[in-house]
Design a protein around this motif. Structure first.
Motif, short mmCIF file in Angstrom:
data_model
loop_
_atom_site.label_atom_id
_atom_site.label_comp_id
_atom_site.label_asym_id
_atom_site.label_seq_id
_atom_site.Cartn_x
_atom_site.Cartn_y
_atom_site.Cartn_z
N THR A 133 4.03 -24.61 25.69
CA THR A 133 5.16 -24.61 24.77
C THR A 133 6.20 -25.61 25.27
OG1 THR A 133 6.41 -22.93 25.94
CG2 THR A 133 4.81 -22.15 24.32
N ARG A 156 -5.99 -22.08 27.02
CA ARG A 156 -5.49 -22.22 25.65
C ARG A 156 -6.33 -23.18 24.83
NH1 ARG A 156 0.90 -22.25 26.96
NH2 ARG A 156 1.05 -20.06 27.55
N THR A 206 1.60 -28.47 18.20
CA THR A 206 2.04 -28.31 16.81
C THR A 206 3.30 -29.15 16.51
OG1 THR A 206 3.54 -26.46 17.24
CG2 THR A 206 1.23 -25.91 16.88
N TYR A 207 3.81 -29.88 17.50
CA TYR A 207 5.04 -30.67 17.30
C TYR A 207 4.73 -31.98 16.57
CZ TYR A 207 7.95 -28.02 20.69
OH TYR A 207 8.67 -27.07 21.35
N ARG A 232 9.25 -24.97 25.97
CA ARG A 232 9.97 -24.34 27.08
C ARG A 232 9.16 -24.43 28.37
NH1 ARG A 232 13.72 -20.45 26.37
NH2 ARG A 232 12.88 -19.76 24.37
N GLU A 233 7.87 -24.13 28.28
CA GLU A 233 7.03 -24.17 29.49
C GLU A 233 6.97 -25.58 30.08
OE1 GLU A 233 3.80 -20.61 28.49
OE2 GLU A 233 3.44 -22.65 27.79
N ASN A 234 6.89 -26.58 29.20
CA ASN A 234 6.87 -27.96 29.69
C ASN A 234 8.12 -28.27 30.51
OD1 ASN A 234 4.78 -30.13 28.91
ND2 ASN A 234 4.82 -28.81 27.12
N ASP A 277 9.19 -22.02 21.68
CA ASP A 277 8.04 -21.22 22.10
C ASP A 277 6.79 -21.53 21.30
OD1 ASP A 277 9.36 -19.83 24.23
OD2 ASP A 277 10.52 -18.82 22.66
N ARG A 278 6.81 -22.68 20.62
CA ARG A 278 5.59 -23.14 19.96
C ARG A 278 4.84 -24.08 20.88
NH1 ARG A 278 7.90 -25.68 14.78
NH2 ARG A 278 6.24 -27.16 15.18
N LEU A 279 3.52 -24.08 20.78
CA LEU A 279 2.74 -25.03 21.59
C LEU A 279 3.08 -26.44 21.14
CD1 LEU A 279 -0.82 -23.42 21.86
CD2 LEU A 279 1.14 -23.21 23.39
N VAL A 280 3.17 -27.36 22.08
CA VAL A 280 3.58 -28.72 21.77
C VAL A 280 2.56 -29.42 20.85
CG1 VAL A 280 4.02 -30.98 22.84
CG2 VAL A 280 5.01 -28.93 23.82
#
Lengths: 330, 273
Positions: free
Chosen positions: A93, B36, A135-136, A95-97, A130-133
Motif C-alpha cells: 500500500t 500478495r 491500483t494507483y 502507507r507501507e511503501n 491503504d490501497r495497493l499501489v
C-alpha cells in the motif's frame, strides 16, 4: 553558505560514450536548480553521481560540502532521490511503501508511521493510503515516489525528469506538489527536457549538452537571451515564404527559421505576448498569404539555437547509457 | 514561479539503519510481494504438483529404481529440484527490481549497502521454506514414506534449505547480470538440463555412458542423493552405492563452492551499479 551541490570539471565515461565531459555546475542552497538538456546530454548521469549511484571518473563533486567519493554515507543521509521511474512497490500500500523507506532512513517505527501519514496528506494521497499501489494511476505513483524521497526529511531533493511520461493534468499536479516543497524550504535539483517545466519550478537553470554546461542563469535571463516568444506562421503557398519571412524578420533581431516542407516560418522575438499584439499589424501586408498564425513560448531546441547557434541534433537514443530508457508510463 | 526558500535548519542527525533492521525491512517487502501475488503461489504449486503426478503415475511405471519404490526414489528428486525451479523466480525478481529503479532507490539510502542483498536472500529463504513444506506435503500425499530416522529427515530438509541458499546466490547474480526480467527468465531455463540430466527423476545408470559422467557428478545429483539417503535409509544406500555421508559431504562442498563463486559476483555487480 555552502552550496547544496558543487560540480567541478566532472567527467564520466560509459564505454565509448562520454556522458559527462567536464561539467561545472553550482546549486546554491535555498534554490531550485533545473538541469535542462536533451536526451543523452548527461542529466541522468549527473543526478546518479550526486546520489552516489555512479562514481565519477574525474573532477570534483560535493553535496553540502561533502565529497561524494570520500563520504558517500553522509551524502546519502542528506539527499532524497526520485528517479525517472516510480520506484515504489506495487504490491504494497502507499502507507507501507512510505513506512518502509522511513524505516530504512533509520526512523523508529513510531516516527516512520507519523511521517508516512504526514507525507500522504501532503500529496493528497490520504484516501488511497491503504490501497495497493498497483491500483494507483501513473500520476499517483509519481507522487508517492516523490513522497518516498521526502519521508526521510532530506535536505536536498534530487528529481530526475519527475514528470516524463505523465499526462498534462498529472504533470501540473506534480508541479504544484514540488512547488509546495520548495515553499517549505527543501532544496531541489531537478532535470528536465522541458523548458516550461524548468521555467515553472526553478529559480536557476543550467543548460547542458554533451556532458557540459553551455548556459546558466535565471529563467528570465535565459529567456532574454533566447527570445521570449515565438511567432509561428503557416504559409498558404510555398512562393510566399520569402515575403512572409522578411515581414517576420522585422519583429526581432534574429533570422526567421524556415521549414519548406511544412511551409512554416517561425521567428523568435524578445517581446511578451501582450507587447507582440501591438506589433502584429506589421504583418498586415502579408496577411492574405497566411494560413494560420500562433504565438508560443520557445521550445528547448529554439533556446539551444539562440544560445549556441546550433540546432539540437537528436541522434536516436545514441548517448543513452546502457539502454535503460524510461519505459513509457501508461 | 519558484520561490527561493530559506535554507532548512540543520539536517536531521545522520542516523543510519543498521544491517539487521534494514535487512528485515527489505526482506519483509520481498515476502509481502510474494504473498500478495497469489497467481505466483497457486500456479507454481499447481505446476509442481502436475509434474509430480505425471512422473509418479505416467512415467513411473517404466522407470526401475532398484531397491527403492519409484515414489520413494522420485519425491526426494522432486523436492530438491523444486529448489532450483523456485530460484528462477528470484533471478527475474532481482532483474525487475534493477530495471524498475527500486535497487537504485535503496542504494541511495543511508543503509549498509549489503542489506539490499541480504534482505533479498532472507526473503528468498523464507519463501523457500514455505514451498519446501508444500512440496513435501504433496510428496507424502502421493505415497512417499520415510524409511530413516526423523532427525535424518529433518537434516534432509535443512540440507535443501542450504542448497537453496547456494543456488540463490547463483540466481541473484544471474538476475543482476541479465538486465531484464525476460532475459533472466531465459537464462534461468538452464535449470532444466541441470535437473533432468541428474538422478532426480531417473537413475543415472539408465543414461548413455557419455551423459553418465556428467550426470553422476554434477551438484544436483549429489544433492538429490543426499536427500534420498537421509530419508530412505538402507534401501537408498543399496540403490545408490554409497552411504548418506558420502553424498552429504559432496553436496555441501558443491554448495559452498557455489556461494564462493557467485556471492562475490552478485556483490561486485551490485556495487558497480
Amino acid at each position: 553558505m555552502t552550496p547544496s551541490i558543487e560540480a567541478l570539471g566532472l567527467t564520466k565515461r560509459f564505454g565509448k560514450t562520454l556522458a559527462l565531459d567536464g561539467l561545472d555546475l553550482v546549486a546554491e542552497a535555498g534554490q531550485v536548480l533545473a538541469v535542462l538538456g536533451p536526451n543523452g546530454a548527461g542529466k541522468t548521469t549527473f543526478i546518479r553521481a550526486v546520489a552516489t549511484l555512479v562514481q565519477p571518473d574525474g573532477g570534483e563533486l560535493r553535496v553540502a560540502g561533502h565529497d561524494v567519493r570520500r563520504e558517500p554515507g553522509v551524502v546519502r543521509s542528506l539527499i532524497g532521490l526520485a528517479g525517472q521511474y516510480a520506484a515504489v512497490e506495487p504490491t504494497m500500500t502507499g502507507r507501507e511503501n512510505l513506512e518502509m523507506i522511513a524505516r530504512l532512513f533509520g526512523q523508529s517505527r513510531r516516527d516512520a508511521k507519523a511521517n508516512a501519514v504526514r507525507v500522504l496528506a501532503q500529496f493528497g494521497l490520504s484516501e488511497a493510503a491503504d490501497r495497493l499501489v498497483r491500483t494507483y494511476s501513473g500520476g499517483m505513483r509519481r507522487k508517492l515516489d516523490l513522497g518516498a524521497s521526502l519521508v526521510g526529511e532530506p535536505r536536498i531533493l534530487l528529481l530526475d525528469e519527475p514528470t516524463t511520461g505523465l499526462d498534462p493534468r498529472a504533470r501540473i499536479e506534480l508541479w504544484d506538489a514540488i512547488r509546495e516543497l520548495v515553499d517549505h524550504g527543501t532544496d531541489v535539483v531537478l532535470t528536465t527536457q522541458y523548458l516550461d517545466e524548468a521555467d515553472h519550478l526553478a529559480s536557476q537553470i543550467v543548460i547542458i549538452d554533451h556532458g557540459r554546461a553551455i548556459a546558466a542563469g535565471t529563467p528570465t535571463e535565459l529567456k532574454q537571451r533566447a527570445g521570449h516568444s515565438v511567432v509561428e506562421v503557416h504559409v498558404r503557398e510555398p512562393e510566399d515564404i520569402p515575403r512572409v519571412a522578411s515581414a517576420l524578420a522585422e519583429l526581432g533581431d534574429g533570422e526567421p527559421q524556415i521549414d519548406e516542407a511544412t511551409r512554416r516560418v517561425s521567428m523568435t522575438v524578445p517581446a511578451g505576448t501582450a507587447q507582440l499584439i501591438g506589433d502584429l499589424p506589421s504583418l498586415a501586408a502579408v496577411g492574405p498569404a497566411l494560413e494560420d498564425i500562433a504565438v508560443r513560448h520557445p521550445k528547448l531546441d529554439e533556446v539551444f539555437l539562440a544560445l549556441t547557434g546550433q540546432s539540437l541534433e537528436q541522434p536516436a537514443g545514441a548517448a543513452k547509457r546502457r539502454g535503460r530508457e524510461p519505459a513509457p508510463v501508461a | 514561479m519558484a520561490i527561493a526558500a530559506p535554507a532548512l535548519p540543520a539536517a536531521p542527525a545522520a542516523h543510519r539503519a543498521n544491517l539487521t533492521s534494514s535487512t528485515f525491512v527489505i526482506a519483509k517487502r520481498g515476502a509481502l510481494k510474494f504473498l500478495r501475488t497469489p497467481q505466483l503461489i497457486v500456479v507454481g504449486t499447481l505446476q509442481g504438483a502436475m509434474f509430480l503426478l505425471i512422473f509418479r503415475y505416467v512415467f513411473g511405471g517404466a522407470i526401475s529404481s532398484g531397491a527403492l519404490s519409484y515414489v520413494n526414489f522420485l519425491v526426494p528428486g522432486f523436492v530438491t529440484s523444486s529448489v532450483l525451479f523456485g530460484g528462477m523466480g528470484s533471478a527475474s525478481a532481482v532483474a525487475e527490481d534493477l530495471q524498475a529503479g527500486f535497487i537504485d532507490r535503496l542504494r541511495s539510502l543511508p543503509i549498509p549497502r549489503s542489506s539490499v542483498l541480504t534482505g533479498r536472500v532472507v526473503a528468498d529463504m523464507a519463501m523457500l521454506v514455505w514451498s519446501l513444506i508444500i512440496t513435501s506435503a504433496i510428496g507424502f500425499a502421493v505415497g512417499f514414506r520415510l524409511h530413516g530416522s526423523v532427525p535424518a529427515a529433518l537434516g534432509a530438509f535443512a540440507l535443501c534449505v542450504a542448497f537453496g541458499f547456494a543456488f540463490d546466490w547463483l540466481f541473484i547474480a544471474l538476475g543482476m547480470i541479465s538486465g531484464t526480467p525476460q532475459a533472466a527468465q531465459g537464462i534461468g531455463f538452464m535449470v532444466f538440463p541441470f535437473t533432468f540430466i541428474s538422478s532426480a527423476y531417473v537413475p543415472v545408470s539408465s543414461m548413455p555412458g557419455w551423459l553418465q559422467s556428467f550426470a553422476a557428478n554434477q551438484p544436483v545429483t549429489m544433492m538429490v542423493n543426499s536427500v534420498r539417503a537421509l530419508t530412505q535409509g538402507q534401501a537408498a544406500v543399496a540403490t545408490l552405492g554409497h552411504p548418506a555421508g558420502y553424498f552429504v559431504v559432496r553436496s555441501l562442498l558443491w554448495a559452498a563452492a557455489m556461494v564462493v563463486a557467485f556471492a562475490p559476483l552478485a556483490v561486485a555487480r551490485y556495487r558497480r551499479g
